[in-house]
Write a protein that holds these residues in place. Structure first.
Motif, PDB file in Angstrom:
ATOM      1  N   TYR A   1       0.857  -1.179   0.000  1.00 49.32           N
ATOM      2  CA  TYR A   1       0.000   0.000   0.000  1.00 49.32           C
ATOM      3  C   TYR A   1       0.895   1.231   0.000  1.00 49.32           C
ATOM      4  O   TYR A   1       2.079   1.160   0.323  1.00 49.32           O
ATOM      5  CB  TYR A   1      -0.933   0.024   1.214  1.00 49.32           C
ATOM      6  CG  TYR A   1      -0.218   0.067   2.545  1.00 49.32           C
ATOM      7  CD1 TYR A   1       0.025   1.277   3.181  1.00 49.32           C
ATOM      8  CD2 TYR A   1       0.229  -1.104   3.154  1.00 49.32           C
ATOM      9  CE1 TYR A   1       0.686   1.317   4.396  1.00 49.32           C
ATOM     10  CE2 TYR A   1       0.885  -1.073   4.361  1.00 49.32           C
ATOM     11  CZ  TYR A   1       1.115   0.142   4.982  1.00 49.32           C
ATOM     12  OH  TYR A   1       1.784   0.176   6.172  1.00 49.32           O
ATOM     13  N   GLU A   2       0.321   2.352  -0.365  1.00 40.92           N
ATOM     14  CA  GLU A   2       1.076   3.591  -0.390  1.00 40.92           C
ATOM     15  C   GLU A   2       1.062   4.215   1.000  1.00 40.92           C
ATOM     16  O   GLU A   2       0.007   4.353   1.613  1.00 40.92           O
ATOM     17  CB  GLU A   2       0.476   4.557  -1.411  1.00 40.92           C
ATOM     18  CG  GLU A   2       1.319   5.787  -1.619  1.00 40.92           C
ATOM     19  CD  GLU A   2       0.843   6.636  -2.781  1.00 40.92           C
ATOM     20  OE1 GLU A   2       1.465   7.664  -3.028  1.00 40.92           O
ATOM     21  OE2 GLU A   2      -0.160   6.283  -3.419  1.00 40.92           O
ATOM     22  N   VAL A   3       2.217   4.564   1.484  1.00 42.99           N
ATOM     23  CA  VAL A   3       2.331   5.164   2.815  1.00 42.99           C
ATOM     24  C   VAL A   3       1.936   6.629   2.688  1.00 42.99           C
ATOM     25  O   VAL A   3       2.563   7.397   1.966  1.00 42.99           O
ATOM     26  CB  VAL A   3       3.770   5.032   3.354  1.00 42.99           C
ATOM     27  CG1 VAL A   3       3.899   5.696   4.709  1.00 42.99           C
ATOM     28  CG2 VAL A   3       4.171   3.575   3.429  1.00 42.99           C
ATOM     29  N   THR A   4       0.877   6.996   3.402  1.00 41.15           N
ATOM     30  CA  THR A   4       0.368   8.362   3.288  1.00 41.15           C
ATOM     31  C   THR A   4       0.275   9.092   4.614  1.00 41.15           C
ATOM     32  O   THR A   4       0.331  10.309   4.649  1.00 41.15           O
ATOM     33  CB  THR A   4      -1.031   8.354   2.632  1.00 41.15           C
ATOM     34  OG1 THR A   4      -1.884   7.500   3.399  1.00 41.15           O
ATOM     35  CG2 THR A   4      -0.970   7.857   1.198  1.00 41.15           C
ATOM     36  N   SER A   5       0.126   8.379   5.717  1.00 44.09           N
ATOM     37  CA  SER A   5      -0.076   9.068   6.990  1.00 44.09           C
ATOM     38  C   SER A   5       1.127   8.888   7.917  1.00 44.09           C
ATOM     39  O   SER A   5       1.950   7.990   7.738  1.00 44.09           O
ATOM     40  CB  SER A   5      -1.328   8.527   7.690  1.00 44.09           C
ATOM     41  OG  SER A   5      -1.097   7.203   8.120  1.00 44.09           O
ATOM     42  N   ALA A   6       1.183   9.737   8.916  1.00 47.10           N
ATOM     43  CA  ALA A   6       2.247   9.636   9.909  1.00 47.10           C
ATOM     44  C   ALA A   6       2.145   8.326  10.681  1.00 47.10           C
ATOM     45  O   ALA A   6       3.156   7.735  11.063  1.00 47.10           O
ATOM     46  CB  ALA A   6       2.191  10.818  10.870  1.00 47.10           C
ATOM     47  N   GLU A   7       0.934   7.845  10.868  1.00 51.95           N
ATOM     48  CA  GLU A   7       0.726   6.575  11.566  1.00 51.95           C
ATOM     49  C   GLU A   7       1.347   5.413  10.783  1.00 51.95           C
ATOM     50  O   GLU A   7       1.957   4.510  11.358  1.00 51.95           O
ATOM     51  CB  GLU A   7      -0.765   6.323  11.772  1.00 51.95           C
ATOM     52  CG  GLU A   7      -1.053   5.047  12.536  1.00 51.95           C
ATOM     53  CD  GLU A   7      -2.541   4.796  12.695  1.00 51.95           C
ATOM     54  OE1 GLU A   7      -2.898   3.617  12.815  1.00 51.95           O
ATOM     55  OE2 GLU A   7      -3.317   5.766  12.681  1.00 51.95           O
ATOM     56  N   ASP A   8       1.223   5.462   9.453  1.00 59.12           N
ATOM     57  CA  ASP A   8       1.851   4.426   8.623  1.00 59.12           C
ATOM     58  C   ASP A   8       3.365   4.415   8.825  1.00 59.12           C
ATOM     59  O   ASP A   8       3.992   3.360   8.911  1.00 59.12           O
ATOM     60  CB  ASP A   8       1.536   4.658   7.144  1.00 59.12           C
ATOM     61  CG  ASP A   8       0.083   4.368   6.795  1.00 59.12           C
ATOM     62  OD1 ASP A   8      -0.585   3.675   7.587  1.00 59.12           O
ATOM     63  OD2 ASP A   8      -0.369   4.828   5.738  1.00 59.12           O
TER      64      ASP A   8
END
Length: 104
Positions: free
Chosen positions: A30-37
């Motif tokens: 998946y594409e890492v988009t958030s700070a949580e990721d």
């Protein structure tokens, strides 16, 4: 963002769209988009040592350094000079502890 090497080539918009489509189509990524990721990612690099080494400064005679650097039996084993030195000191320490002469 890290410093990029000279000559780094960025993908064109069309290439970027193909990359993103490939990410969406692949069920294993998946594409890492958030700070949580980012916080869930495994850290890169070596793990923290349970017993880290201690940096010291020590002076040896030229003869000792020459022996550790060019001893044929140890060069044949393929170990770097300071690794061999550390192994030798560890063995010596263990031998003294076995004989009951530990200094600790």
């Amino acid at each position: 963002m890290p410093k990029l090497k000279v000559g780094t080539v960025f993908p064109t918009d069309a290439e970027d769209a193909q990359i993103r489509a490939g990410i969406v189509a692949d069920p294993d990524t998946y594409e890492v988009t958030s700070a949580e990721d980012w916080t869930r990612m495994r850290p890169l690099g070596r793990p923290k040592a349970t017993s880290p080494k201690v940096s010291v400064t020590i002076r040896y005679s030229a003869e000792v350094l020459k022996w550790w650097s060019f001893s044929k039996r140890q060069v044949m084993a393929g170990k770097p000079a300071w690794t061999r030195c550390c192994v030798s000191m560890s063995r010596s320490t263990r031998q003294h502890e076995i004989k009951g002469r530990s200094r600790f």
